[in-house]
Write a protein that holds these residues in place. Structure first.
Motif, short mmCIF file in Angstrom:
data_model
loop_
_atom_site.label_atom_id
_atom_site.label_comp_id
_atom_site.label_asym_id
_atom_site.label_seq_id
_atom_site.Cartn_x
_atom_site.Cartn_y
_atom_site.Cartn_z
N SER A 62 0.84 -1.20 0.00
CA SER A 62 0.00 0.00 0.00
C SER A 62 0.88 1.25 0.00
O SER A 62 2.09 1.18 0.22
CB SER A 62 -0.91 -0.01 1.23
OG SER A 62 -0.16 -0.23 2.40
N PRO A 63 0.30 2.44 -0.22
CA PRO A 63 1.10 3.66 -0.27
C PRO A 63 1.77 4.00 1.06
O PRO A 63 1.23 3.71 2.13
CB PRO A 63 0.07 4.74 -0.66
CG PRO A 63 -1.07 3.99 -1.27
CD PRO A 63 -1.11 2.67 -0.58
N ARG A 91 3.16 2.28 6.06
CA ARG A 91 2.27 2.28 4.91
C ARG A 91 0.81 2.38 5.38
O ARG A 91 0.51 2.13 6.55
CB ARG A 91 2.44 1.00 4.08
CG ARG A 91 3.81 0.86 3.43
CD ARG A 91 3.90 -0.46 2.69
NE ARG A 91 5.16 -0.59 1.98
CZ ARG A 91 5.40 -0.15 0.74
NH1 ARG A 91 4.42 0.43 0.08
NH2 ARG A 91 6.56 -0.30 0.18
N HIS A 135 -9.76 7.08 3.25
CA HIS A 135 -10.02 6.10 2.20
C HIS A 135 -9.46 4.74 2.59
O HIS A 135 -8.64 4.63 3.51
CB HIS A 135 -9.36 6.51 0.88
CG HIS A 135 -9.97 7.71 0.23
ND1 HIS A 135 -11.22 7.70 -0.34
CD2 HIS A 135 -9.49 8.97 0.06
CE1 HIS A 135 -11.49 8.89 -0.83
NE2 HIS A 135 -10.45 9.68 -0.61
N PHE A 168 -6.98 1.82 1.44
CA PHE A 168 -5.83 1.47 0.60
C PHE A 168 -5.33 2.64 -0.27
O PHE A 168 -4.80 2.43 -1.35
CB PHE A 168 -6.17 0.27 -0.29
CG PHE A 168 -4.95 -0.41 -0.87
CD1 PHE A 168 -4.16 -1.23 -0.09
CD2 PHE A 168 -4.59 -0.22 -2.19
CE1 PHE A 168 -3.04 -1.85 -0.61
CE2 PHE A 168 -3.47 -0.84 -2.73
CZ PHE A 168 -2.69 -1.66 -1.93
N LYS A 169 -5.52 3.85 0.17
CA LYS A 169 -4.96 4.98 -0.57
C LYS A 169 -4.74 6.13 0.38
O LYS A 169 -5.28 6.16 1.49
CB LYS A 169 -5.85 5.39 -1.74
CG LYS A 169 -7.23 5.86 -1.35
CD LYS A 169 -8.03 6.35 -2.55
CE LYS A 169 -7.50 7.67 -3.07
NZ LYS A 169 -8.39 8.29 -4.08
N ASP A 204 -7.44 12.28 0.39
CA ASP A 204 -7.70 13.36 -0.54
C ASP A 204 -7.68 14.69 0.21
O ASP A 204 -7.81 14.74 1.44
CB ASP A 204 -9.06 13.18 -1.21
CG ASP A 204 -9.01 12.13 -2.32
OD1 ASP A 204 -7.93 11.90 -2.87
OD2 ASP A 204 -10.05 11.52 -2.61
#
Length: 292
Positions: free
Chosen positions: A69-70, A78, A256, A258-259, A262
């Protein structure tokens, strides 16, 4: 589109004037083109909806999570990182007496009706709001606030591990505080009960076994903007079952799975939203005190 408009294939313009052999070659080219385009579309869709490589715990000291993941820019972990420390379990006793709404509170749910909420698919069960499917949001928007709510995860729920007591409280409709059966399941720490989902785990794990009523007292301040610049991040302090689990913690953006988050919405107010993941989590005694 004509046959010879297709790039690189040089199909004959008039298939009916070709020999049988040429027709067979043309047919094979079309079959090949269809297969290539199909594989491309499938690959694109797969990449669009990919959620990474899940790892499962081998014992009670490990947790579920993702290894690809990021990277979170504000921490060394992560998103949904299984190597992140699991919040320590603190034993708490079931609460017998929950607080009544203070005189200046707006009662969002008292067991009698769902008039304060937008139309939804949830149902009233024994003076509780029970999740069926889809999210549910308040009709009224709020800025800074103190929010009290009580919830109960179903005992002996039959379903996948990731849906055990699964729900969430979305502040302004976009910043999710996770509701989950962390008494039973070691979810990734930034997805455990009381986490700012995908961002910050709770300080400790004070979850009671499913089937017990639990509480959140949430104190929230929204982001502050000067023009388009954020000069103060949104912050949240949370008590779960009377125990501090988030202490004036920054929220890094819209939450969110897995990200990375925003950017913050510029709206000064937003609704209170409960997630809908299909697990019949129940809510009761929901009230809020605007603080702005």
């Amino acid at each position: 589109m004509k046959d010879d408009d297709l790039p690189g294939l040089n199909f004959p313009v008039d298939i009916h004037s070709r020999t049988t052999k040429e027709k067979e070659v043309l047919l094979m080219k079309r079959v090949l083109l269809t297969a290539v385009m199909g594989a491309f579309l499938i690959g694109s869709i797969s990449n669009l909806y990919a959620v990474g490589t899940m790892v499962s715990p081998k014992n009670e000291n490990e947790c579920y999570g993702y290894t690809d993941s990021p990277q979170q820019p504000w921490s060394k972990y992560r998103v949904h990182d299984p190597s992140r420390p699991i919040p320590k379990k603190i034993a708490v006793k079931p609460i017998k007496d929950f607080p009544a709404p203070p005189a200046d509170a707006i009662v969002l749910f008292d067991g009698s009706n769902m008039d304060a909420w937008k139309p939804n698919q949830w149902k009233l069960v024994d003076k509780t709001m029970e999740c069926v499917s889809g999210a549910v949001s308040t009709k009224q928007d709020f800025g800074a606030f103190q929010l009290h709510l009580e919830w109960k995860s179903p005992a002996n729920f039959v379903g996948p591990w990731g849906n055990q007591g699964n729900n969430g409280v979305l502040l302004h409709g976009v910043y999710e505080i996770q509701v989950f059966d962390s008494n039973k399941i070691n979810n990734y720490p930034d997805g455990s009960c009381g986490s700012i989902y995908g961002q910050t785990p709770p300080l400790v794990n004070v979850c009671l076994p499913a089937g017990n009523w639990q509480s959140y007292d949430i104190f929230f301040t929204p982001p502050v903007f000067e023009g388009d610049k954020v000069v103060q991040k949104p912050r949240v302090t949370i008590l779960q079952n009377g125990i501090l689990i988030q202490n004036n913690q920054d929220i890094y953006g819209i939450t969110h799975h897995f990200k990375l988050p925003d950017p913050y919405p510029k709206a000064p107010k937003g609704p209170i939203t409960f997630s809908g993941h299909g697990c019949p989590v129940q809510f009761r005694n929901v009230w809020i005190r605007p603080l702005d």
